[in-house]
Design an enzyme around this catalytic site. Sequence first.
Site, PDB file in Angstrom:
ATOM      1  N   ASP A  47       0.803  -1.220   0.000  1.00  0.00           N
ATOM      2  CA  ASP A  47       0.000   0.000   0.000  1.00  0.00           C
ATOM      3  C   ASP A  47       0.840   1.276   0.000  1.00  0.00           C
ATOM      4  O   ASP A  47       0.436   2.281  -0.572  1.00  0.00           O
ATOM      5  CB  ASP A  47      -0.925   0.016   1.222  1.00  0.00           C
ATOM      6  CG  ASP A  47      -2.017  -1.047   1.115  1.00  0.00           C
ATOM      7  OD1 ASP A  47      -2.385  -1.378  -0.027  1.00  0.00           O
ATOM      8  OD2 ASP A  47      -2.480  -1.532   2.149  1.00  0.00           O
ATOM      9  N   VAL A  48       2.001   1.227   0.632  1.00  0.00           N
ATOM     10  CA  VAL A  48       2.808   2.446   0.740  1.00  0.00           C
ATOM     11  C   VAL A  48       3.446   2.832  -0.594  1.00  0.00           C
ATOM     12  O   VAL A  48       4.096   3.863  -0.689  1.00  0.00           O
ATOM     13  CB  VAL A  48       3.921   2.308   1.802  1.00  0.00           C
ATOM     14  CG1 VAL A  48       3.322   2.090   3.171  1.00  0.00           C
ATOM     15  CG2 VAL A  48       4.887   1.205   1.465  1.00  0.00           C
TER      16      VAL A  48
END
Lengths: 103, 465
Positions: free
Chosen positions: B395-396
């Site tokens: 996600d990052v």
Amino acid sequence: MEIDPFIFRFSIFILSIFIGYYVVWSVTPSLHTPLMSVTNAISSVIIVGAIIAALAGKNENIFDSANIFGFLAIILAAINIFGGFLVTQRMLAMYKKKNKDKK
Amino acid sequence: MISANLLAVFYLISGVLFILALRGLSSPETSRQGNLFGIIGMAIAISVTIASVGNFSTGFLYLLILLLIGGSIGAFIAFKIPMTAMPELVAGFHSLVGLAAVFVAISAFLNPEIFNLGSPGSIKIASLIEMSLGASIGAITFTGSIVAFLKLRGIMPGSPITFFGQHYLNLILGLILVGLIFYLCKTQINIWFWIIIIISFLLGVLLIIPIGGADMPVVISMLNSYSGWAAAGIGFTLENTALIITGALVGSSGAILSYIMCKGMNRSFFNVILGGWGATDQSFSNKSQEQKPVKSGNADDAAFLMKNASSVIIVPGYGMAVAQAQHALREMVDALKKNGVKVTYAIHPVAGRMPGHMNVLLAEANVPYDEVFELEEINNDFANCDVAYVIGANDVTNPVAKSDPQSPIYGMPILDVEKSKSVLFVKRSLSPGYAGIDNDLFYRDNTLMLFSDAKKMTEDIIKSL
């Protein structure tokens, strides 16, 4: 008129929050995990309360219920103090720099 | 016996040494000295307390034995614990601080004379408020940390546990607690004190169960903060400056870390506390389920790409910790460096399960800390880098955080991995990450997916280098 000692302690508390605020912002993000383990270790200074609770009172019956809670708290805090400082030490020992001198 | 004034001076010295301990963490060079200051501060606090009680009879013997037992358990844990288990360890330690605070509050309540707080049944109102606050926050810290520990350890499912009216229940319990503390002060009846502690235990569990696995960095920081406030509450009760100073330091430290973690996810503190991410945005995650072409490669392709690159940025995430791939990763980097490739590491603030988690793992694998960079320091370098090696992060790195205002992670600062010439993405499958959203990056032309376990893939790459 005398100032209640509570106010003095409260002043210490508020000023310490500010010190904590500025000191912690200057902690480098790469050391945030050791920061947590060391804060954990120092918050175990609660052991001083445990020691007083365990030892104070009449000598003949140190197994008064109040004392027993003190003794229990001593074990918990001792685990934390030794565990917290030693694991911090172990982590910090791993942070090494490249040989060349550059920040 | 030492005088109360001298005692207070020693406690002040301890407090100052604790401040220096935190101050030392501003750079790795001074940190070890800082830790030493902390140890000295603690030794002073313990010795002068024992001296002040002045009871060197059987009780003292028990004290030494218990210190020894607790100390050995602590030391044993500290030396045996693998670095990947650090989040659980910290959560476990927080629970001990919380419980110790509860115990000290209980014994102060049962035997107030020894702390000069009055006598049972007529404890000073201020002390009563302080000790019930200390006990209550301590109890919340205890059970909350236990839940966090179980989730991190994988004994409890990491997914959020939610039910109807949860937040209202917590709110009502919180209000009941406040009411009970008032009532306790008025009536001084023991039973209310015990009920306060029991409700706080319950509240601790209820507060943490709706929070999902990837939000653990916030939870751990928050519990860190709570343990500080509990210590400060007890410090007021016992009129002890060392405890008040330390409690305030720890409390603000935890609060700052929670803030940094929330900012790293672009979410408000309340949004995290009030529960799971993926749970609320199901509609969005199902939107783009159609099959899109994905380029996948093997270790040889990856080795070829990286060997011929001039610069490589490694993006580690929680998956690296799970696979214990940090040592293999370091070996791969060493091999690349031999080929003249410039390698750096990029760390997102919320990578892993606690603040600084990735940094500790890399340090464990002997990665020099001056090759490891934070998001702001390195994000512009992706545009000039040949290969980004994403290992266990998801996600990052999702560019959707910048492009799609509808996405639940919109506005979250991300590592601009997609700007590098090619992206190697080590992942077991195409499944979405914790936020429950598809990562656009998988389908980009410059992305090569390496479907495998992080450690196995990295080892295979070393072989082909």
